[in-house]
Design a protein around this motif. Structure first.
Motif, short mmCIF file in Angstrom:
data_model
loop_
_atom_site.label_atom_id
_atom_site.label_comp_id
_atom_site.label_asym_id
_atom_site.label_seq_id
_atom_site.Cartn_x
_atom_site.Cartn_y
_atom_site.Cartn_z
N LEU A 36 1.88 9.51 -25.72
CA LEU A 36 1.66 8.07 -25.67
C LEU A 36 1.56 7.58 -24.22
N ASP A 37 2.37 8.15 -23.35
CA ASP A 37 2.29 7.78 -21.93
C ASP A 37 0.94 8.17 -21.34
N ALA A 38 0.46 9.34 -21.68
CA ALA A 38 -0.82 9.82 -21.15
C ALA A 38 -1.98 8.99 -21.66
N LEU A 39 -1.90 8.55 -22.92
CA LEU A 39 -2.99 7.78 -23.52
C LEU A 39 -2.85 6.28 -23.31
N GLY A 40 -1.73 5.85 -22.78
CA GLY A 40 -1.47 4.42 -22.61
C GLY A 40 -2.39 3.79 -21.59
N MET A 41 -2.48 2.48 -21.66
CA MET A 41 -3.34 1.74 -20.74
C MET A 41 -2.59 1.33 -19.47
N GLU A 42 -1.45 1.90 -19.23
CA GLU A 42 -0.63 1.52 -18.09
C GLU A 42 -0.84 2.47 -16.91
N ARG A 43 -2.07 2.90 -16.72
CA ARG A 43 -2.37 3.76 -15.58
C ARG A 43 -1.99 3.05 -14.30
N GLY A 44 -1.39 3.77 -13.40
CA GLY A 44 -0.99 3.19 -12.13
C GLY A 44 0.35 2.49 -12.21
N GLN A 45 0.94 2.45 -13.37
CA GLN A 45 2.22 1.77 -13.54
C GLN A 45 3.38 2.75 -13.60
N GLN A 46 3.15 3.96 -13.12
CA GLN A 46 4.21 4.95 -13.13
C GLN A 46 5.38 4.48 -12.27
N ALA A 47 6.55 4.89 -12.66
CA ALA A 47 7.75 4.51 -11.91
C ALA A 47 7.68 5.09 -10.50
N ILE A 48 7.99 4.26 -9.52
CA ILE A 48 8.01 4.72 -8.13
C ILE A 48 9.33 4.30 -7.51
N THR A 49 9.69 5.00 -6.49
CA THR A 49 10.95 4.71 -5.79
C THR A 49 10.77 3.44 -4.95
N PRO A 50 11.87 2.79 -4.60
CA PRO A 50 11.76 1.60 -3.73
C PRO A 50 11.08 1.92 -2.40
N GLU A 51 11.31 3.13 -1.87
CA GLU A 51 10.67 3.51 -0.61
C GLU A 51 9.16 3.62 -0.78
N GLN A 52 8.73 4.21 -1.90
CA GLN A 52 7.29 4.32 -2.16
C GLN A 52 6.68 2.93 -2.34
N ARG A 53 7.37 2.07 -3.05
CA ARG A 53 6.88 0.70 -3.27
C ARG A 53 6.74 -0.02 -1.93
N THR A 54 7.72 0.14 -1.05
CA THR A 54 7.67 -0.50 0.27
C THR A 54 6.49 0.02 1.06
N GLU A 55 6.25 1.32 1.02
CA GLU A 55 5.13 1.91 1.76
C GLU A 55 3.80 1.42 1.20
N ILE A 56 3.68 1.31 -0.10
CA ILE A 56 2.46 0.81 -0.72
C ILE A 56 2.21 -0.63 -0.31
N ILE A 57 3.27 -1.43 -0.31
CA ILE A 57 3.15 -2.83 0.09
C ILE A 57 2.71 -2.93 1.55
N ARG A 58 3.30 -2.09 2.41
CA ARG A 58 2.90 -2.08 3.82
C ARG A 58 1.42 -1.74 3.97
N ASP A 59 0.96 -0.73 3.22
CA ASP A 59 -0.45 -0.34 3.29
C ASP A 59 -1.36 -1.48 2.84
N ILE A 60 -0.98 -2.16 1.76
CA ILE A 60 -1.79 -3.27 1.26
C ILE A 60 -1.83 -4.40 2.28
N LEU A 61 -0.68 -4.73 2.85
CA LEU A 61 -0.65 -5.80 3.85
C LEU A 61 -1.46 -5.44 5.09
N LYS A 62 -1.40 -4.18 5.49
CA LYS A 62 -2.18 -3.73 6.64
C LYS A 62 -3.68 -3.87 6.35
N GLN A 63 -4.09 -3.49 5.15
CA GLN A 63 -5.50 -3.62 4.77
C GLN A 63 -5.92 -5.09 4.75
N GLN A 64 -5.05 -5.94 4.23
CA GLN A 64 -5.37 -7.37 4.18
C GLN A 64 -5.48 -7.96 5.58
N MET A 65 -4.61 -7.53 6.48
CA MET A 65 -4.67 -8.01 7.86
C MET A 65 -5.98 -7.57 8.53
#
Length: 100
Positions: A36-65
């Motif tokens: 069900l997880d593999a077939l679900g429509m929640e691609r990209g919604q996998q659980a990530i650590t707070p550190e990974q989330r922070t790094e992703i947010i930094r990358d997004i903000l850098k791209q936006q800047m």
């Protein structure tokens, strides 16, 4: 570059999903959640650590800047071109700077 990064991320998620589907053993009673997880429509919604989330947010903000900086540069160029178009007797030095 941002579009390429987004596609690479999507390809990684799809590859992971494909591996999950290939690893699934059909008829096994205790493996429904993985399927069900593999077939679900929640691609990209996998659980990530707070550190990974922070790094992703930094990358997004850098791209936006970077996007904002490119927009600012384009705006300045348009303003300069508009000034040149309005003033036929513009300074030669300004024209040389715009050509560079």
């Amino acid at each position: 570059k941002n579009l390429v990064d987004a596609y690479e991320t999507e390809v990684g998620i799809l590859e992971k999903t494909l591996k999950q589907l290939q690893a699934h053993e059909w008829g096994k009673d205790d493996d429904h959640k993985a399927l069900l997880d593999a077939l679900g429509m929640e691609r990209g919604q996998q659980a990530i650590t707070p550190e990974q989330r922070t790094e992703i947010i930094r990358d997004i903000l850098k791209q936006q800047m970077q996007q904002v900086q490119l927009l600012r540069q384009a705006q300045v160029e348009q303003e300069c071109l508009a000034m040149l178009a309005d003033d036929e007797n513009c300074d030669d030095e300004m024209a040389r700077e715009l050509q560079e």
